[in-house]
Motif scaffolding. Structure first.
Motif, PDB file in Angstrom:
ATOM      1  N   ASP A 199       0.885  -1.355  -0.007  1.00 26.16           N
ATOM      2  CA  ASP A 199      -0.038  -0.057   0.051  1.00 26.16           C
ATOM      3  C   ASP A 199       0.775   1.118  -0.098  1.00 26.16           C
ATOM      4  OD1 ASP A 199      -2.389  -1.412  -0.029  1.00 26.16           O
ATOM      5  OD2 ASP A 199      -2.716  -1.591   2.082  1.00 26.16           O
ATOM      6  N   CYS A 202       2.542   1.789  -3.123  1.00 20.01           N
ATOM      7  CA  CYS A 202       1.740   2.286  -4.309  1.00 20.01           C
ATOM      8  C   CYS A 202       1.344   4.018  -4.136  1.00 20.01           C
ATOM      9  CB  CYS A 202       0.072   1.357  -4.139  1.00 20.01           C
ATOM     10  SG  CYS A 202       0.197  -0.065  -4.780  1.00 20.01           S
ATOM     11  N   LYS A 206       2.001   6.818  -6.551  1.00 16.07           N
ATOM     12  CA  LYS A 206       0.832   7.629  -7.117  1.00 16.07           C
ATOM     13  C   LYS A 206       1.562   9.127  -7.015  1.00 16.07           C
ATOM     14  CE  LYS A 206      -2.906   6.582  -5.040  1.00 16.07           C
ATOM     15  NZ  LYS A 206      -4.350   6.262  -4.388  1.00 16.07           N
ATOM     16  N   GLN A 233      -0.499  -6.651  -7.481  1.00 13.23           N
ATOM     17  CA  GLN A 233      -1.031  -5.987  -6.395  1.00 13.23           C
ATOM     18  C   GLN A 233      -0.920  -4.519  -7.012  1.00 13.23           C
ATOM     19  OE1 GLN A 233      -0.740  -6.415  -2.221  1.00 13.23           O
ATOM     20  NE2 GLN A 233       0.574  -8.178  -2.622  1.00 13.23           N
ATOM     21  N   ILE A 234       0.043  -4.180  -7.511  1.00 12.14           N
ATOM     22  CA  ILE A 234       0.278  -2.724  -7.992  1.00 12.14           C
ATOM     23  C   ILE A 234      -0.805  -2.206  -9.044  1.00 12.14           C
ATOM     24  CG2 ILE A 234       1.822  -1.029  -9.082  1.00 12.14           C
ATOM     25  CD1 ILE A 234       4.181  -2.291  -7.801  1.00 12.14           C
ATOM     26  N   LYS A 237      -4.438  -2.229  -7.317  1.00 16.23           N
ATOM     27  CA  LYS A 237      -4.449  -1.281  -6.432  1.00 16.23           C
ATOM     28  C   LYS A 237      -4.686   0.302  -7.106  1.00 16.23           C
ATOM     29  CE  LYS A 237      -2.485  -3.558  -2.684  1.00 16.23           C
ATOM     30  NZ  LYS A 237      -3.458  -3.782  -1.628  1.00 16.23           N
ATOM     31  N   ILE A 238      -3.773   0.588  -7.981  1.00 17.06           N
ATOM     32  CA  ILE A 238      -3.711   1.648  -8.475  1.00 17.06           C
ATOM     33  C   ILE A 238      -3.819   1.695 -10.128  1.00 17.06           C
ATOM     34  CG2 ILE A 238      -2.522   2.829  -6.272  1.00 17.06           C
ATOM     35  CD1 ILE A 238      -0.017   2.414  -7.943  1.00 17.06           C
ATOM     36  N   THR A 242       2.006  -2.043 -15.411  1.00 19.90           N
ATOM     37  CA  THR A 242       3.400  -2.745 -14.804  1.00 19.90           C
ATOM     38  C   THR A 242       3.877  -4.002 -15.635  1.00 19.90           C
ATOM     39  OG1 THR A 242       2.179  -2.288 -12.526  1.00 19.90           O
ATOM     40  CG2 THR A 242       4.172  -3.860 -12.549  1.00 19.90           C
TER      41      THR A 242
END
Ligand code: F6P
Length: 320
Positions: A199, A202, A206, A233-234, A237-238, A242
């Motif tokens: 988190d 991330c 951002k 996950q990256i 989540k955002i 990637t």
């Protein structure tokens, strides 16, 4: 002492050949015969060996891998295998053994020392997880390999505004990942020795993107997490684009760096000198620029080598 043996064992690392060459040439210069055991302890148990001459180690200095070949040998982990290995060495008239390898291989050397075979270990593993040596043989070349690959990825990452997650080998040790992250200017390093939060990564990503920096490199040590998982996950989540690269065994190969060639030469010569001086059950190592010897008992008492504080501090300042 008339005859010694040398073997390379466990995961190969660049510089092993330079080290074998140094052992052979130094031993021959001291009028010792050298037996080269093939395929590590497995070859010792299966009696696969050759008599080494000066010629037999010509032209190998610049080559990665090991001309003696290597293996991970389960049999050497139990008493029966160790006994057979010791008997085979005695049968060959070997009065001293030099083992070039990582932690498990050095433990094998210790067990043979306990069975009365004079044995000296040389730390060779890309992981840099062996205590009582600042560097193991092959670490520097592996680092150079990682940096070459990551520099290439950086070019494409910046062209396409992408984040790259790169998984680095190194077993449970974060040294390679940390040192590589500092040396190639990665944005994040995820290692087993330090807690991390995807988190937080991330959030940082951002805010970096808000500042106009639209690409990032995230190095992940194999002992800390799976790079695929971090990349997923990256993305989830955002939503950042990637890409993933798992460096794996690529890190272990290639022509050894100058540092590893010299280290292999220094370690090899020191190990032969040690046997000639009657040492056994010890490991050569690099300490503050010099080559020293430490009893293997002490090496294993202290557990795995803690991560280099200097490199960790650098990473905390320069990498997140
Ligand atoms: O210990 C060296 C090493 O390359 C580690 O970095 C890695 O986890 C392991 O060996 C891989 O082992 P193998 O070559 O048996 O797949």
């Amino acid at each position: 002492m008339r005859r010694i043996a040398v073997l390379t064992s466990g995961g190969d690392s660049s510089g092993m050949n330079a080290c074998v060459r140094a052992v052979v040439r130094k031993a021959l210069s001291e009028n010792l015969e050298v037996v080269g055991i093939q395929k590590g302890y497995q070859g010792l148990i299966d009696r696969q060996y050759q008599i080494m001459s000066s010629r037999s180690v010509s032209g190998i200095l610049q080559r990665g891998g090991t001309v003696l070949h290597s293996a991970r040998c389960k049999a050497m982990m139990d008493e029966a295998g160790q006994k057979l290995a010791a008997e085979n060495l005695q049968g060959l008239g070997v009065e001293g053994l030099i083992v070039i390898g990582g932690e498990g291989s050095l433990k094998g050397a210790q067990s043979l020392h306990r069975k009365g075979i004079p044995a000296i270990g040389i730390p060779a593993s890309i992981d840099n997880d062996i205590p009582f040596t600042d560097m193991s043989l092959g670490v520097d070349t592996a680092l150079n390999n990682i940096i070459y690959a990551v520099d290439c990825l950086k070019d494409t990452a910046s062209s396409h505004s992408r984040a790259f997650v790169v998984e680095c080998m190194g077993r449970n040790c974060g040294y390679l990942t940390t040192a590589a992250a500092v040396a190639c200017g990665a944005e994040f390093a995820i290692i087993p020795e330090a807690p991390f939060s995807v988190d937080e990564i991330c959030e940082c990503l951002k805010s970096r993107y808000r500042e106009g920096r639209d690409n990032a490199l995230i190095l992940v040590a194999e002992g800390a997490a799976r790079a695929q998982n971090i990349a997923d996950q990256i993305k989830d989540k955002i939503g950042f684009e990637t890409r993933l690269m798992v460096l794996g065994h690529y890190q272990r190969g290639g022509s050894p760096s100058v540092f590893d060639r010299l280290l292999g030469a220094r370690f090899g010569v020191k190990a032969v000198e040690g046997l000639l001086q009657g040492q056994s059950g010890s490991m050569v190592g690099l300490a503050c620029g010099g080559v020293c010897c430490t009893p293997l008992e002490q090496v294993f008492q202290s557990g795995s080598r803690p991560i280099d504080e200097v490199i960790l501090k650098l990473a905390k300042t320069l990498v997140i």
